[in-house]
Design a protein around this motif. Structure first.
Motif, mmCIF file in Angstrom:
data_model
loop_
_atom_site.group_PDB
_atom_site.id
_atom_site.type_symbol
_atom_site.label_atom_id
_atom_site.label_comp_id
_atom_site.label_asym_id
_atom_site.label_seq_id
_atom_site.Cartn_x
_atom_site.Cartn_y
_atom_site.Cartn_z
ATOM 1 N N GLN A 135 0.870 -1.182 0.000
ATOM 2 C CA GLN A 135 0.000 0.000 0.000
ATOM 3 C C GLN A 135 0.904 1.229 0.000
ATOM 4 N N GLN A 136 0.633 2.161 -0.902
ATOM 5 C CA GLN A 136 1.441 3.373 -0.967
ATOM 6 C C GLN A 136 0.551 4.596 -0.808
ATOM 7 N N ALA A 137 0.724 5.287 0.313
ATOM 8 C CA ALA A 137 0.010 6.542 0.529
ATOM 9 C C ALA A 137 0.719 7.648 -0.237
ATOM 10 N N LEU A 138 0.011 8.709 -0.504
ATOM 11 C CA LEU A 138 0.546 9.827 -1.284
ATOM 12 C C LEU A 138 1.806 10.384 -0.628
ATOM 13 N N GLY A 139 2.873 10.464 -1.403
ATOM 14 C CA GLY A 139 4.116 11.036 -0.905
ATOM 15 C C GLY A 139 4.928 10.139 0.005
ATOM 16 N N GLN A 140 4.519 8.873 0.107
ATOM 17 C CA GLN A 140 5.220 7.933 0.989
ATOM 18 C C GLN A 140 5.777 6.764 0.184
ATOM 19 N N GLY A 141 6.643 6.015 0.825
ATOM 20 C CA GLY A 141 7.119 4.790 0.217
ATOM 21 C C GLY A 141 6.094 3.679 0.383
ATOM 22 N N PRO A 142 6.149 2.670 -0.474
ATOM 23 C CA PRO A 142 5.222 1.539 -0.343
ATOM 24 C C PRO A 142 5.408 0.829 0.989
ATOM 25 N N GLU A 143 4.309 0.345 1.543
ATOM 26 C CA GLU A 143 4.351 -0.429 2.781
ATOM 27 C C GLU A 143 3.798 -1.834 2.543
ATOM 28 N N PHE A 144 4.523 -2.796 3.033
ATOM 29 C CA PHE A 144 4.203 -4.201 2.845
ATOM 30 C C PHE A 144 2.842 -4.557 3.438
ATOM 31 N N LEU A 145 2.063 -5.312 2.678
ATOM 32 C CA LEU A 145 0.786 -5.819 3.173
ATOM 33 C C LEU A 145 0.832 -7.334 3.393
ATOM 34 N N THR A 146 1.162 -8.067 2.323
ATOM 35 C CA THR A 146 1.095 -9.519 2.423
ATOM 36 C C THR A 146 1.949 -10.169 1.344
ATOM 37 N N TYR A 147 2.260 -11.452 1.551
ATOM 38 C CA TYR A 147 3.157 -12.188 0.658
ATOM 39 C C TYR A 147 2.627 -13.602 0.423
ATOM 40 N N PHE A 148 2.713 -14.029 -0.840
ATOM 41 C CA PHE A 148 2.349 -15.386 -1.227
ATOM 42 C C PHE A 148 3.554 -16.085 -1.847
ATOM 43 N N GLN A 149 3.672 -17.360 -1.529
ATOM 44 C CA GLN A 149 4.563 -18.225 -2.282
ATOM 45 C C GLN A 149 3.664 -19.277 -2.918
ATOM 46 N N ASN A 150 3.575 -19.235 -4.241
ATOM 47 C CA ASN A 150 2.549 -20.001 -4.956
ATOM 48 C C ASN A 150 1.181 -19.643 -4.377
ATOM 49 N N GLU A 151 0.397 -20.619 -3.963
ATOM 50 C CA GLU A 151 -0.935 -20.291 -3.458
ATOM 51 C C GLU A 151 -0.958 -20.070 -1.949
ATOM 52 N N ALA A 152 0.166 -20.288 -1.300
ATOM 53 C CA ALA A 152 0.220 -20.166 0.153
ATOM 54 C C ALA A 152 0.510 -18.726 0.582
ATOM 55 N N GLN A 153 -0.338 -18.210 1.452
ATOM 56 C CA GLN A 153 -0.114 -16.873 2.007
ATOM 57 C C GLN A 153 0.764 -17.033 3.237
ATOM 58 N N LEU A 154 2.040 -16.739 3.092
ATOM 59 C CA LEU A 154 3.013 -16.992 4.149
ATOM 60 C C LEU A 154 3.157 -15.848 5.133
ATOM 61 N N ASP A 155 2.761 -14.665 4.737
ATOM 62 C CA ASP A 155 2.912 -13.512 5.625
ATOM 63 C C ASP A 155 1.798 -12.530 5.314
ATOM 64 N N LYS A 156 0.978 -12.247 6.302
ATOM 65 C CA LYS A 156 -0.066 -11.227 6.125
ATOM 66 C C LYS A 156 0.002 -10.214 7.252
ATOM 67 N N SER A 157 1.186 -10.064 7.798
ATOM 68 C CA SER A 157 1.378 -9.199 8.956
ATOM 69 C C SER A 157 1.129 -7.725 8.672
ATOM 70 N N GLY A 158 1.194 -7.327 7.403
ATOM 71 C CA GLY A 158 1.014 -5.916 7.074
ATOM 72 C C GLY A 158 -0.422 -5.512 6.787
ATOM 73 N N LEU A 159 -1.325 -6.438 6.726
ATOM 74 C CA LEU A 159 -2.729 -6.095 6.461
ATOM 75 C C LEU A 159 -3.254 -5.246 7.613
ATOM 76 N N PRO A 160 -3.824 -4.061 7.301
ATOM 77 C CA PRO A 160 -4.190 -3.102 8.356
ATOM 78 C C PRO A 160 -5.324 -3.579 9.267
#
Lengths: 116, 111
Positions: free
Chosen positions: A36-61
């Motif tokens: 997710q990238q807010a205006l004027g900011q750097g992108p912030e991590f939301l979630t990560y998949f390896q193939n169909e597996a969601q291995l990290d969703k720690s950034g979901l608000p």
């Protein structure tokens, strides 16, 4: 093209509506990321998949945010009951999984979401 | 929390001059660093990366320097061109599944 493709490019929704954002990664890339990238900011991590597996969703608000990649290729980021603070650019990236994981992520051009 | 930050939010350079964009990072566990260029309305574009076992890496017109002692990263662009105008992000990767971006530096090239 051969790059990461995101759709729609722009999405306007009323507060409270649900939205779905799509990402087509580079063919053969097993890793897929949402930012997710807010205006004027750097992108912030939301979630990560390896193939169909969601291995990290720690950034979901919040639990209003949900991502899936059921067949290990196309991914959808869904936001339920949208709020004005959800307005941002949502970026998708994909990468090859290499030894040590040191592979650059390739980004799409994002979906600009505006919540009225 | 730990983060990556940039010293200069904006940088203006004359066309043909060299540009240097600096970045400080704080996550000592990071062993991989990346520079991205982002043009208006586009996603970040990979420029160059460097692993922590290196202190310098060169690409086409770009060089990245890494100083682990002071946790400093820099991007040098030689013979800056108008097409180099964009926002530049340094990023660190403390684990293979996550990239932490800094706030960005806007580079403006004066013709």
């Amino acid at each position: 093209g051969a790059g990461v493709s995101q759709s729609p490019r722009y999405k306007v929704a009323k507060r409270g509506q649900d939205v779905a954002l799509r990402c087509d990664p580079i063919s053969g890339h097993v890793s897929l990321f949402w930012y997710q990238q807010a205006l004027g900011q750097g992108p912030e991590f939301l979630t990560y998949f390896q193939n169909e597996a969601q291995l990290d969703k720690s950034g979901l608000p919040s639990d209003r945010f949900f991502a899936e990649r059921p067949e290990g290729s196309v991914s959808t980021l869904k936001i339920q009951r949208t709020q004005q603070e959800d307005s941002a650019v949502y970026l998708c990236a994909s990468s090859l999984v290499g030894a040590g994981g040191n592979q650059p992520q390739h980004f799409g051009d994002g979906t600009r979401l505006s919540i009225l | 929390g730990e983060s990556v930050g940039l010293h200069l939010p904006t940088l203006s350079v004359q066309e043909g001059d060299n540009s240097i964009i600096n970045c400080a990072y704080s996550n000592s566990a990071s062993d991989y660093f990346i520079w991205y260029k982002q043009e208006s309305g586009k996603g970040p574009q990979f420029i160059i990366d460097i692993r922590s076992n290196m202190d310098k890496r060169q690409g086409q017109r770009v060089t990245v320097l890494l100083n682990k002692t002071v946790k400093h990263l820099s991007l040098q662009i030689a013979a800056t061109q108008p097409g180099d105008s964009a926002v530049y992000f340094c990023a660190e990767r403390p684990s293979y599944d996550k990239v932490i971006f800094g706030p960005g530096t806007s580079l403006s090239v004066i013709p």
